[in-house]
Design a protein around this motif. Structure first.
Motif, PDB file in Angstrom:
ATOM      1  N   LYS A  81       0.652  -0.897  -0.140  1.00 27.26           N
ATOM      2  CA  LYS A  81      -0.364   0.225   0.374  1.00 27.26           C
ATOM      3  C   LYS A  81       0.816   1.683   0.205  1.00 27.26           C
ATOM      4  O   LYS A  81       0.089   2.133  -0.690  1.00 27.26           O
ATOM      5  CB  LYS A  81      -0.919   0.114   1.045  1.00 27.26           C
ATOM      6  N   SER A  82       2.089   1.180   0.479  1.00 27.14           N
ATOM      7  CA  SER A  82       3.096   2.787   1.103  1.00 27.14           C
ATOM      8  C   SER A  82       3.262   2.456  -0.202  1.00 27.14           C
ATOM      9  O   SER A  82       3.875   4.018   0.106  1.00 27.14           O
ATOM     10  CB  SER A  82       3.956   2.052   2.439  1.00 27.14           C
ATOM     11  N   TRP A 116       0.239   3.136   5.907  1.00 29.76           N
ATOM     12  CA  TRP A 116       0.272   2.501   4.770  1.00 29.76           C
ATOM     13  C   TRP A 116       1.274   1.063   5.209  1.00 29.76           C
ATOM     14  O   TRP A 116       1.125  -0.143   5.131  1.00 29.76           O
ATOM     15  CB  TRP A 116      -0.190   2.880   4.082  1.00 29.76           C
ATOM     16  N   HIS A 142       0.022  -1.363   7.207  1.00 33.37           N
ATOM     17  CA  HIS A 142      -0.223  -2.397   7.220  1.00 33.37           C
ATOM     18  C   HIS A 142       0.057  -3.574   6.273  1.00 33.37           C
ATOM     19  O   HIS A 142       0.475  -4.579   6.643  1.00 33.37           O
ATOM     20  CB  HIS A 142      -1.614  -2.003   6.253  1.00 33.37           C
ATOM     21  N   ASP A 143       2.156  -2.564   5.303  1.00 34.97           N
ATOM     22  CA  ASP A 143       2.067  -4.057   4.568  1.00 34.97           C
ATOM     23  C   ASP A 143       2.836  -4.434   5.412  1.00 34.97           C
ATOM     24  O   ASP A 143       2.867  -5.621   5.204  1.00 34.97           O
ATOM     25  CB  ASP A 143       3.134  -3.305   3.943  1.00 34.97           C
TER      26      ASP A 143
END
Length: 269
Positions: free
Chosen positions: A217-218, A241, A244-245
């Motif tokens: 996402k990042s 993000w 999250h990854d």
């Protein structure tokens, strides 16, 4: 799929490329500016790179009784001197004799450490029984994953471990970009970002003790950078993000395969 002999020939060209500082063509230069420019800025801003390095140090564990191979280390990566200083035995290898000469100069304070210019797949490389193989940005340089896995297993001591860090080509945006770029890539002959198949080959061959995906996402922070919001807000979005990854990719292949990079701690079965 290339044979060992064919890979050895390719590696001779790779050695010449890096020894002579061969110039990248226009398309490779543009990709490098994107990868080492904007993406690198994002990695540093939201702490991705530092977090990966610190995780590697954690994975090293107590090095005092470990024989370490620093595979494809060039003139020394982020952790080369730390490994050389703290391991029971340290060997750094790379194709480039020019780079290895520089690393050997840096290794002089460590009598139990040395570096050699040798091809990992060559019969000239005879050392084995390594407790740890550190392969930062290296494993994706081998087109034939099966040949590489066999050699890694041959060189590892029983219960030996591998720490790797490589690019992924599993998310559709990156896969499309890399496919379009590949015909024009200067170093295409030895650049083989991991596919899903590659990952599953390693998963079958070794016990994966831990893994993390980066720039999932990042990676979309590339576009957030252009939004009319504060730098602090951009940083917060990127960090959320990234986390999250970082966390979800440990157990979710779906999240992992959306990432651009993969780092793994693997153990010999």
């Amino acid at each position: 799929m290339k044979t060992t002999e064919a890979i050895l020939e390719t590696n001779k060209k790779q050695k010449e490329f890096y020894n002579n500082n061969s110039k990248q063509n226009f398309f490779t230069t543009i990709w490098a500016k994107f990868r080492n420019g904007l993406l690198n800025t994002i990695r540093k801003t939201i702490g991705i790179q530092d977090q990966a390095y610190l995780l590697h140090k954690e994975w090293f564990g107590d090095l005092s009784n470990k024989k370490v191979l620093d595979l494809g280390c060039y003139s020394g990566n982020y952790w080369s001197l730390y490994l050389a200083e703290n391991a029971k035995g340290y060997l750094g290898i790379d194709l480039s004799d020019v780079a290895i000469a520089k690393l050997n100069a840096r290794l002089k304070p460590f009598p139990h450490a040395k570096a050699e210019a040798v091809d990992f797949l060559s019969d000239d490389f005879t050392e084995k029984d390594f407790d740890l193989i550190y392969a930062y940005g290296v494993l994706h340089h081998f087109e034939n994953t099966n040949i590489l896995i066999d050699k890694l297993n041959e060189k590892l001591a029983p219960k030996g471990e591998i720490i790797s860090y490589d690019p992924l080509q599993t998310s559709w945006p990156i896969k499309i970009i890399r496919t379009l770029y590949r015909p024009f890539q200067s170093d295409a002959a030895w650049e083989w970002p991991f596919t899903k198949k590659t990952f599953y080959q390693y998963q079958k061959a070794f016990t994966i003790l831990d893994r993390r995906g980066l720039l999932g996402k990042s990676k979309w922070n590339v576009f957030v950078a252009f939004l009319p919001i504060s730098e602090e807000k951009k940083k917060q979005i990127g960090q959320q993000w990234h986390q999250h990854d970082w966390e979800k990719s440990r157990t979710s292949n779906r999240v992992l395969f959306r990432c651009m990079h993969l780092t793994m701690l693997m153990k010999k079965k």
